[in-house]
Write a protein that holds these residues in place. Sequence first.
Motif, short mmCIF file in Angstrom:
data_model
loop_
_atom_site.label_atom_id
_atom_site.label_comp_id
_atom_site.label_asym_id
_atom_site.label_seq_id
_atom_site.Cartn_x
_atom_site.Cartn_y
_atom_site.Cartn_z
N LEU A 1 0.89 -1.13 -0.04
CA LEU A 1 -0.14 0.09 0.04
C LEU A 1 0.72 1.23 0.13
O LEU A 1 0.59 2.22 -0.83
CB LEU A 1 -1.08 0.03 1.30
CG LEU A 1 -2.05 -0.84 1.32
CD1 LEU A 1 -2.84 -0.80 2.59
CD2 LEU A 1 -3.19 -0.64 0.08
N ALA B 1 2.80 1.93 -3.50
CA ALA B 1 2.17 1.79 -4.88
C ALA B 1 2.42 0.61 -5.39
O ALA B 1 2.72 0.52 -6.42
CB ALA B 1 2.21 3.15 -5.31
N LEU C 1 0.78 -1.69 -6.46
CA LEU C 1 -0.28 -2.13 -7.09
C LEU C 1 -1.08 -1.08 -7.99
O LEU C 1 -1.15 0.12 -7.47
CB LEU C 1 -1.43 -2.84 -6.08
CG LEU C 1 -1.99 -1.93 -4.95
CD1 LEU C 1 -3.35 -2.41 -5.00
CD2 LEU C 1 -1.49 -2.25 -3.86
N GLN C 2 -1.36 -1.60 -8.99
CA GLN C 2 -2.14 -0.63 -9.89
C GLN C 2 -3.55 -1.03 -10.15
O GLN C 2 -4.36 -0.74 -9.25
CB GLN C 2 -1.40 -0.25 -11.27
CG GLN C 2 -0.36 0.76 -11.16
CD GLN C 2 0.30 0.72 -12.20
OE1 GLN C 2 -0.25 0.88 -13.40
NE2 GLN C 2 1.66 1.19 -12.29
N CYS C 3 -3.94 -2.01 -10.98
CA CYS C 3 -5.14 -2.57 -11.04
C CYS C 3 -5.54 -3.43 -9.78
O CYS C 3 -6.72 -3.65 -9.30
CB CYS C 3 -5.54 -3.27 -12.30
SG CYS C 3 -4.72 -4.79 -12.26
N GLY C 4 -4.43 -4.20 -9.18
CA GLY C 4 -4.57 -4.86 -8.00
C GLY C 4 -5.11 -6.49 -8.19
O GLY C 4 -5.23 -7.08 -7.25
N ILE C 5 -5.30 -6.96 -9.61
CA ILE C 5 -5.74 -7.99 -9.80
C ILE C 5 -4.72 -9.34 -9.22
O ILE C 5 -4.91 -10.24 -8.92
CB ILE C 5 -6.47 -8.34 -11.19
CG1 ILE C 5 -7.19 -9.80 -11.30
CG2 ILE C 5 -5.28 -8.41 -12.12
CD1 ILE C 5 -8.59 -9.45 -11.01
N THR D 1 -2.29 -8.70 -7.15
CA THR D 1 -1.80 -8.49 -5.88
C THR D 1 -2.02 -9.66 -4.77
O THR D 1 -1.13 -10.15 -4.01
CB THR D 1 -2.52 -7.01 -5.31
OG1 THR D 1 -2.40 -5.99 -6.27
CG2 THR D 1 -1.94 -6.81 -3.82
N CYS E 1 0.82 -4.42 -14.92
CA CYS E 1 0.77 -2.75 -14.83
C CYS E 1 1.97 -2.21 -14.25
O CYS E 1 2.19 -1.06 -14.60
CB CYS E 1 -0.44 -2.45 -13.74
SG CYS E 1 -2.11 -3.19 -14.06
N THR E 2 2.70 -2.91 -13.30
CA THR E 2 3.76 -1.95 -12.69
C THR E 2 4.96 -2.02 -13.05
O THR E 2 6.02 -1.40 -12.85
CB THR E 2 3.92 -2.67 -11.28
OG1 THR E 2 4.21 -3.82 -11.36
CG2 THR E 2 2.42 -2.49 -10.42
N LYS F 1 8.04 -1.58 -8.36
CA LYS F 1 7.47 -1.00 -6.92
C LYS F 1 7.28 -2.45 -6.11
O LYS F 1 7.15 -2.30 -4.89
CB LYS F 1 6.17 -0.33 -7.12
CG LYS F 1 6.83 1.12 -7.56
CD LYS F 1 5.54 2.08 -7.53
CE LYS F 1 5.95 3.35 -8.52
NZ LYS F 1 7.39 4.10 -7.88
N ARG G 1 -3.44 4.88 -1.27
CA ARG G 1 -4.73 4.95 -2.18
C ARG G 1 -6.11 4.57 -1.45
O ARG G 1 -6.03 3.45 -0.82
CB ARG G 1 -4.40 4.28 -3.37
CG ARG G 1 -4.40 2.83 -3.11
CD ARG G 1 -4.06 1.93 -4.54
NE ARG G 1 -5.21 1.84 -5.37
CZ ARG G 1 -4.89 1.34 -6.57
NH1 ARG G 1 -3.58 0.95 -7.16
NH2 ARG G 1 -5.74 1.22 -7.30
N TYR H 1 -13.82 -7.99 -8.49
CA TYR H 1 -13.47 -7.47 -9.75
C TYR H 1 -14.56 -8.41 -10.64
O TYR H 1 -15.57 -8.71 -10.08
CB TYR H 1 -12.20 -8.27 -10.06
CG TYR H 1 -10.96 -7.41 -9.36
CD1 TYR H 1 -10.32 -6.56 -10.16
CD2 TYR H 1 -10.72 -7.55 -8.29
CE1 TYR H 1 -9.25 -5.72 -9.63
CE2 TYR H 1 -9.56 -6.93 -7.38
CZ TYR H 1 -9.04 -5.75 -8.42
OH TYR H 1 -8.10 -5.27 -7.74
N ILE I 1 -8.32 2.40 -12.72
CA ILE I 1 -7.43 1.31 -13.20
C ILE I 1 -6.32 1.27 -12.65
O ILE I 1 -5.19 0.37 -13.13
CB ILE I 1 -7.71 1.30 -15.00
CG1 ILE I 1 -7.52 -0.05 -15.56
CG2 ILE I 1 -6.50 2.33 -15.54
CD1 ILE I 1 -7.88 -0.02 -16.93
N TYR J 1 2.07 6.82 -8.61
CA TYR J 1 1.19 6.14 -9.71
C TYR J 1 1.59 6.81 -11.08
O TYR J 1 1.29 6.07 -12.05
CB TYR J 1 -0.49 6.45 -9.37
CG TYR J 1 -0.77 5.42 -8.24
CD1 TYR J 1 -0.63 4.18 -8.37
CD2 TYR J 1 -0.67 6.25 -7.00
CE1 TYR J 1 -0.73 3.32 -7.21
CE2 TYR J 1 -0.96 5.18 -5.76
CZ TYR J 1 -1.19 3.79 -6.02
OH TYR J 1 -1.34 2.93 -5.03
#
Lengths: 159, 759, 298
Positions: free
Chosen positions: A94, A97, A99-103, A105, A138-139, A143, B21, B34, B487, B649
């Motif tokens: 957290l 950062a 994670l971006q979309c988090g799926i 994670t 995403c990342t 990170k 966040r 999701y 997203i 981000y």
Amino acid sequence: MARRHVSTRVNGEPVEFLCEPHQTLLDVLRDELQLTGTKEGCGTGDCGACSVMLDGRLICSCLALAAEVEGAEVRTVEGIASGNELHPLQRHFLEEAALQCGICTPGFLVAAKALLDGNPDPTEREVRFALAGNLCRCTGYDKIIRAVLDSAAELRGEA
Amino acid sequence: MATAEVDQQKKFKWIGTRPVRPDGLDKVRGRANYGADHALPGMIWGKVLRSPHAHARIVSIDTSKAEAMEGVHAVITAADLPEILSEESKIGEGPTNFRDLSHNVIAREKALYHGHAVAAVAATTSAIAQQALEAIQVEYEVLPHVLEGDDAQAPDAPILHDDLFTKGVEPRPTRPSNVASRTEMGRGDAEAGLAKADHVITRSFRTKAVHQGYIEPHAVVATLGEDGRATVWASSQGHFMIRAYCAKLLGMDQSQIKVIPAEIGGGFGGKTTVYLEPLAIALSGKAGRPVKMVMSREEVFRATGPASATRIELRMGCTKDGKLTGAHARLEYEAGAFPGSPVGAAVMTLFAPYDIDGCLAEGYDIVVNKCKVAAYRAPGAPMAAYAVETVVDELAEKCGIDPIEFRLQNASREGTQSAFGPKFKRIGNIETLEAAKAHPHYSAPLGPNQGRGVASGFWFNGGMQSSATVQVADDGTICVVSGNPDIGGSRASLAMMAAEEFGIDVKLVDPQIADTSVVGFSDLTGGSRVTFATGMAVVDACRDVIRQLRERAASIWGIEVDAVKWSDGAARATNGDAGLEPLSLRDIALKAARTGGPISGRASLTARGVGMAFAVHICDVEVDPETGKVDVVRYTTVQDAGRAIHPSYVEGQMQGGAAQGIGWALNEEYIYDADGKMENPGFLDYRMPVASDLPMIDTVIVEVPNPTHPYGVRGVGEVPIVPPIPAVVNAVHAATGVRITELPLSPPRVLAAMDARRN
Amino acid sequence: MNGSGYEAPRTVEETVTLLQQANGAARVLAGGTDLLAQMKMGMTSPALLIDVKKIPELASIEQTADGGFRIGAAVCGAALAEHAALVAAWPGIVEAARLIGSEQIQGRASLGGNLCNGSPAADSVPALIAAGATCTIAGPGGTRSVAVEDVITAPGKTCLATGELVVDFRLPPRPDGSDARAAKAGDAYLRMIPRSEMDIAIVGAGVSLTLDEAGVCTAARVGLGAVAATPLRVDAAAAALIGTTLDDAALAAAGEAASAAARPIDDKRGTIAYRKQVAGVLTRRAAKIALARAGGNG
């Protein structure tokens, strides 16, 4: 084929369920036990989104049958925190950062915890190879790797 | 209108900080929902039957056996959906024709690619649904197929659409063609410019289709009641897009459909259209039960929209002292089974980083018997940049000029006439190049078998429509409601802008993403537009609320509203009225009931004044001389973000885009067999980068604020995927001496090129 | 026919009986990392899955009386790496097994499964071939011992008859290196993949060596993967190493022999020319690592 009755432990709690003989552990976690934190990204063991611990070993729950966990101990992302206290990995993800979309994670957290439980002081290279079974789109991983290394330092009492 | 001038010197309280966040906790605890995580009582499972042929006439479909199976509740084919007339969509990303979209969702007369949906079933379990698919009998008349853009243009090529005539050519063609359109764009006289050049490089480039590779497969749950009202839970880049597209494809009113956005597990442009959603609604209507549909990874690869395969022929010339004089490009982009590749955007972006005397780009949109392409992060630009940026590298080498210096000499800047129309406003092209040149990476020593490459990238960024409402609770906390799926951290950046506006702690702001019935229309989460455009809407809505707060304070104090200002989280009397203690947000909120009722604000706007984005990437590779394997050993991204609201981000976008671009350069590709069947529809053989493939990706955020955004924001999401391909390819050249003009740079291709050079 | 769909027998004998009764409609489930993925992709749909991980002989590793090893066919890769004596004696086999998939896959994937999946690209098989490993196959007629290189007969096909399963792998004893003047041994496995992890080998090469006290190679075996319809034992490459100190000329000759022995195909993962060429490169490189592990002048 008759449904099978399975008794197991999930995140420390005794659990019983009925499953089809060829139903995967992933499908039972998600659809029967409502533990939807474990995600399906591919169903063929190539992305790690469904990572769980089975009797202390990191596995893809899409590549295990639910019938196989009779008498076993399963741990999922939902069992990583201690009550309301986040695991340092969760906190660092957290704060940094990771994670971006988090799926991906949940899978990363389970796999990273498995790594740090066995190797409290991994190098960056070791972290990268240990987490190579977890895809993140995403990342660029940067990170995530830093969050794992910083969590390891904290767990060693260095942070 | 949010048209406040940017105060470049202003010290911000929240902008530029890195708070956690607000949606993060649920995501690290496995609680975030999701697309595939939603379930409803009585829910059944839908599955899609897909064409085993790349091109076939559907003679008949017999669903009777499937319908008769126990547990099967509904079977649908195209006959269950209305016929849609040709009509261009006004929303969405890239051109979408509703008739084509309808035919892509479920094939009508013809199946146009392997994996094209032809029927769908809903049953009590997904196993029964699968068995039911196998019981559907489809009679196909197999037609000759065409898989490559080159072959599709041959005079005797199989024609996909009898009513498709090439647009943009005169005279209007009389025979149908697989070339859907021709577009061109340029400035000056390209040929005259090339004639002036001392050095002209001519190269032909090829790239394969690649997939966005989001980890979350498409998923939906839908209900359609007897009253004709539907509710849809789905992950997408825009729930208003789903509502509009489903309404059109199903002949419903938009007011009959409510779409509730799920968390989205990655999209990168790939979730800017519909596949399952209309089928799920139709199945639910027929079955009278909620229907859940989730794609397998194989279906995602075979039947959603990758990025175009391309062929680009490029000529560029410069004087011997390194002034670019002329350029000409011919770009052929495969659209898949229906027109609509991003070749138009490619034609526009191609030469944007450079001030060239004369340039011309011609684009061709070509249909082939493969799945219809969709947007992928800066759609169309990475392949075009591959061509231009590697040829620029070669020209710089010919002139003996450092590649960044060469780019600086030719860089477009404020006031440069772009090839795509407007003169550039304030842009950060020069600033990013200078920052890259000054970065220690650029001058660091290299090891054996290593080489360094650089490349520039450009992307327009999007504006489009956004809406937001801001509500004040009676304890003085704030709820910010918007309509764009988050997203990659946009809730955080919207909350931070709201906190900055009100002058309150960001923790007191709750950013929510509302369904289609709650908040005003919002275009897709795409085009790098959310923090920019939805951010503008949030700022406007906040200012609407602040105006009301000042009015309430004025009425409490009994003074004119013009004598009340808002600063640091409180209304303050400006004339120094004696004894008027500032009224905080909480103070005013507590009195709201007695001063006019609840306080809320709203804004809906079409965002203007987009800030265009430039980036420069530096890449070091090491190439194994005996196996051709390329390892990226160091990577630095430099990008103008305008202003970074939440720098973590922004960095994440830069790093993620670089990683995707590196994968595109090195290993990712759609591989088809001769029958048009994708041979690698899984993450094992569609080789996206894993953690051990990459180094840390260094980031340098350059801030040249966009003067038309209240906080100076430029979109940041797309431009980072533009430079990586040429940066990697230029680095491989530096390491090995070979210039490879076809992607991917897989070990066999690199070793063959190195061997050819050695011999 | 057993209608349960899933059985987890406790003995080899029970397993053989179940396999016989199913008459080809059953599959042995060890780690399941190939089988369940294939089922997901619709490539196979066996009526009965027989989970063999609860059979003690298949789930254990032990050092045998002669100083060799017996590795249960269903032991997962992670467990191989936890067995210190095995890692010390056969680092090449363990590294080959450990290359299969991710850490998640390593929690499940076994040598038995890797072999019986029948892939020409199976990572552990060239290393096992190089080691001279045999496997014990149990069936209705009792047990038999088969050299690993004789098990896979074609892509996806093995020499196992209906009712048979692989119980364990036997590795020969190694000189333990305790006496500085005595013979020493080393093995290594390398593979070429486009990424750094999570791929199927385009080429795999396993080399096992024994050196005498003077550092001269007295015995060698070479196994190649993904360069033919089955994993190969390449005696010509081994012969190029035997009698040498693995000088550059010997390594080059072994590499050339490996390239010559390769009979690959063009497919989505690699080309014929590439595979032949890289088979030589990897054989050379693996031999150097094995040499170093044997204490030679690598």
